[in-house]
Design a protein around this motif. Sequence first.
Motif, PDB file in Angstrom:
ATOM      1  N   ASP A 406     -28.829  -3.141 -14.012  1.00 23.52           N
ATOM      2  CA  ASP A 406     -29.231  -2.139 -13.084  1.00 23.52           C
ATOM      3  C   ASP A 406     -30.631  -1.490 -13.502  1.00 23.52           C
ATOM      4  O   ASP A 406     -30.930  -0.817 -12.729  1.00 23.52           O
ATOM      5  CB  ASP A 406     -28.166  -0.756 -12.921  1.00 23.52           C
ATOM      6  CG  ASP A 406     -26.997  -1.582 -12.281  1.00 23.52           C
ATOM      7  OD1 ASP A 406     -27.203  -2.734 -11.491  1.00 23.52           O
ATOM      8  OD2 ASP A 406     -25.900  -0.970 -12.441  1.00 23.52           O
ATOM      9  N   THR A 407     -31.179  -1.771 -14.557  1.00 20.26           N
ATOM     10  CA  THR A 407     -32.258  -0.922 -15.119  1.00 20.26           C
ATOM     11  C   THR A 407     -33.716  -1.771 -14.622  1.00 20.26           C
ATOM     12  O   THR A 407     -34.616  -1.057 -14.709  1.00 20.26           O
ATOM     13  CB  THR A 407     -32.266  -1.032 -16.786  1.00 20.26           C
ATOM     14  OG1 THR A 407     -31.019  -0.835 -17.183  1.00 20.26           O
ATOM     15  CG2 THR A 407     -33.361  -0.149 -17.197  1.00 20.26           C
ATOM     16  N   THR A 409     -36.231  -4.202 -12.425  1.00 20.48           N
ATOM     17  CA  THR A 409     -36.691  -4.630 -11.126  1.00 20.48           C
ATOM     18  C   THR A 409     -37.699  -5.788 -11.107  1.00 20.48           C
ATOM     19  O   THR A 409     -38.627  -5.612 -11.914  1.00 20.48           O
ATOM     20  CB  THR A 409     -37.523  -3.675 -10.191  1.00 20.48           C
ATOM     21  OG1 THR A 409     -36.524  -2.369 -10.129  1.00 20.48           O
ATOM     22  CG2 THR A 409     -37.937  -3.911  -8.821  1.00 20.48           C
ATOM     23  N   LYS A 483     -29.374  -4.011  -6.117  1.00 20.15           N
ATOM     24  CA  LYS A 483     -28.818  -2.920  -6.862  1.00 20.15           C
ATOM     25  C   LYS A 483     -27.869  -2.336  -6.028  1.00 20.15           C
ATOM     26  O   LYS A 483     -27.856  -2.358  -4.657  1.00 20.15           O
ATOM     27  CB  LYS A 483     -30.042  -1.993  -7.274  1.00 20.15           C
ATOM     28  CG  LYS A 483     -30.852  -2.432  -8.309  1.00 20.15           C
ATOM     29  CD  LYS A 483     -31.868  -1.463  -9.002  1.00 20.15           C
ATOM     30  CE  LYS A 483     -32.658  -2.163  -9.973  1.00 20.15           C
ATOM     31  NZ  LYS A 483     -33.490  -1.211 -10.423  1.00 20.15           N
ATOM     32  N   PRO A 484     -26.990  -1.336  -6.579  1.00 22.02           N
ATOM     33  CA  PRO A 484     -26.005  -0.593  -5.632  1.00 22.02           C
ATOM     34  C   PRO A 484     -26.811   0.087  -4.669  1.00 22.02           C
ATOM     35  O   PRO A 484     -26.036   0.509  -3.561  1.00 22.02           O
ATOM     36  CB  PRO A 484     -25.404   0.316  -6.604  1.00 22.02           C
ATOM     37  CG  PRO A 484     -25.388  -0.567  -7.997  1.00 22.02           C
ATOM     38  CD  PRO A 484     -26.666  -1.061  -8.166  1.00 22.02           C
ATOM     39  N   ASP A 485     -27.864   0.819  -4.801  1.00 25.63           N
ATOM     40  CA  ASP A 485     -28.557   1.502  -3.873  1.00 25.63           C
ATOM     41  C   ASP A 485     -29.265   0.674  -2.839  1.00 25.63           C
ATOM     42  O   ASP A 485     -29.946   1.197  -1.889  1.00 25.63           O
ATOM     43  CB  ASP A 485     -29.565   2.537  -4.498  1.00 25.63           C
ATOM     44  CG  ASP A 485     -30.643   1.746  -5.197  1.00 25.63           C
ATOM     45  OD1 ASP A 485     -30.650   0.762  -5.192  1.00 25.63           O
ATOM     46  OD2 ASP A 485     -31.461   2.606  -5.667  1.00 25.63           O
ATOM     47  N   SER A 487     -31.702  -1.262  -3.272  1.00 27.54           N
ATOM     48  CA  SER A 487     -33.214  -1.715  -3.743  1.00 27.54           C
ATOM     49  C   SER A 487     -33.166  -2.966  -4.557  1.00 27.54           C
ATOM     50  O   SER A 487     -32.047  -3.372  -5.117  1.00 27.54           O
ATOM     51  CB  SER A 487     -33.818  -0.454  -4.444  1.00 27.54           C
ATOM     52  OG  SER A 487     -32.972  -0.366  -5.705  1.00 27.54           O
ATOM     53  N   GLY A 489     -33.483  -5.506  -7.555  1.00 24.45           N
ATOM     54  CA  GLY A 489     -33.014  -5.826  -8.753  1.00 24.45           C
ATOM     55  C   GLY A 489     -33.843  -6.893  -9.552  1.00 24.45           C
ATOM     56  O   GLY A 489     -34.809  -7.329  -8.965  1.00 24.45           O
ATOM     57  N   LEU A 503     -20.783  -7.041  -6.383  1.00 22.80           N
ATOM     58  CA  LEU A 503     -22.280  -7.041  -6.612  1.00 22.80           C
ATOM     59  C   LEU A 503     -22.790  -8.260  -5.520  1.00 22.80           C
ATOM     60  O   LEU A 503     -22.254  -9.314  -5.389  1.00 22.80           O
ATOM     61  CB  LEU A 503     -22.350  -7.407  -8.088  1.00 22.80           C
ATOM     62  CG  LEU A 503     -23.826  -7.590  -8.496  1.00 22.80           C
ATOM     63  CD1 LEU A 503     -23.949  -7.034  -9.771  1.00 22.80           C
ATOM     64  CD2 LEU A 503     -24.555  -9.092  -8.389  1.00 22.80           C
TER      65      LEU A 503
END
Length: 537
Positions: A406-407, A409, A483-485, A487, A489, A503
Amino acid sequence: MSPRPLAAAPMTRRGFLAAGVLGGAALVACSRSTTGNAPGAAGAPDAIAAAEAARPHTGKTVTAQLNPGTADIDLGGTRARTLAYNNQVPGPLIRANVGDEIAVSVNNGLDHATSMHWHGLAVRNDMDGASPATPDIAAGGDFTYRFSSPYPGTYWAHPHTGLDTDYGLYIPIIIDDPTDPIGYDAEWIVVLDDWTSGVGSSPEEIYQGLRPKGGSGQNPTSGMPGMPGMGGMGPMPGMGGMPGMGGMPGMGGMGSMSGTPGVGVAGTSDLLGGDGGDVNYPYYLINGRIPAAASTFTAKPGQRIRIRIINAGADTAFRVALAGHRMTVTHTDGFPVVPTDVDAVLLGMGERYDVIVTAGDGVFPLVASAEGKNAVARAMLSTATGSAPDAAFRPPELTQLVGTVDTFTATPQVQLPTNADLALQARLSGTMMHYDWAINGRPYDQTVPLTIQQGQHATLTFANATMMWHPMHLHGHTFQVIKPDGSPGPRKDTVIVKPMQTLTVRLVADNPGIWMLHCHNAYHMGAGMMTTLNYTG
Ligand SMILES: [Cu+2]
């Protein structure tokens, strides 16, 4: 080298392979021909050849020779009789440029069939090294894999047969882009592994210890005739006093797991959302060495070092930090990410992270903490004289900012399109008690393949309905994690899916063939957590 017999339990080993994974592969090949896939679709030679012609080609060939066989390996004062390539662990590095033809001759000195899967490399399907797309190499046989890589990055290779990867059968692979500006002064390849072969229970014994007794599972390997010593195995000689073998939470009350040293639920990991793994190993290694005899990488203070970290373990996620340093993550699974500073990174089995550090002045342990297993692997960075802390030292960076999927992009240049033509689903199921790991309700020997057409854009959603985490790996493609939001990853070919997590990733169907989709926990995969993504039409 000439083929030599296995030192330990050859009957057990052959019995497992015949009854389990190889038998499963044969069943799938059989069912495929009766489930109506269009002729000439999934493995169409023309489509595979056309995809290969579209890859970049330099005209240069890089050759390598790999000789899998039994070997006596020095882990650093502790010797292990195991399986290895060319008598070394890790096996020899293969390095080439994007577009080079890579020709790897494999001379199978094992007593059973083997294969070489080029993990993360988007190669032509008939060279992927996983049956049925590529036939296995018979015992005593040889085969030359020929392929090219369209993308640079940090990769690795291992067999896709049985539990062989939980021996010493793995090599690092680096694909260079000669047009890339070199942003570093030195390069350090760090291969992580969890180790039992030759010092603890064999992988086959561990697997049998994890399976329920009595053969009630969907893919039973217990109760087979002619397999002496498979049930109620007593403690192995010399296992007493092994690190990490005693007092594990969850060891009591799991009737199916008693009797095999090292088998049982590990401790928990906050990062993984539950149990760390299924097996407590005698040792955890970096570049084939135990912590008390760690290898040393020498550099100069102030140098920028690119560390390429590869998790070659079978059942262990590692949290990696370099004492006294922050690290800048530049790549996940070979693909660039927006550079991001962290104190540590988390890698599931099969994952790779590239990081840059600016070397301090002194001697610094690089520590890989085995998640939920209360043990470490380590190597040393040395830029000056000095002494190292003791072998169990855990640098404070391990508990500071830890980079996870998740960190990060992907850089804009490698992000995949956001439109999708179809939605693929992979529901992950199974329990520790029954050890019945499956995808979409079926173990591999009864799987219904996912299908896609060349050129389609797809989402692939992993719905984890289990209480375990799973590092899910797709062959032949690198997907875009969402990502969960919502956006973008990182780009990855292996992604950690936590317990009960859903996921979604995006992928582009640009590499025709039959591609394995599976959990990279060797024991979950062996139990059936695997399916295929087949190109049709
Ligand atoms: Cu799994």
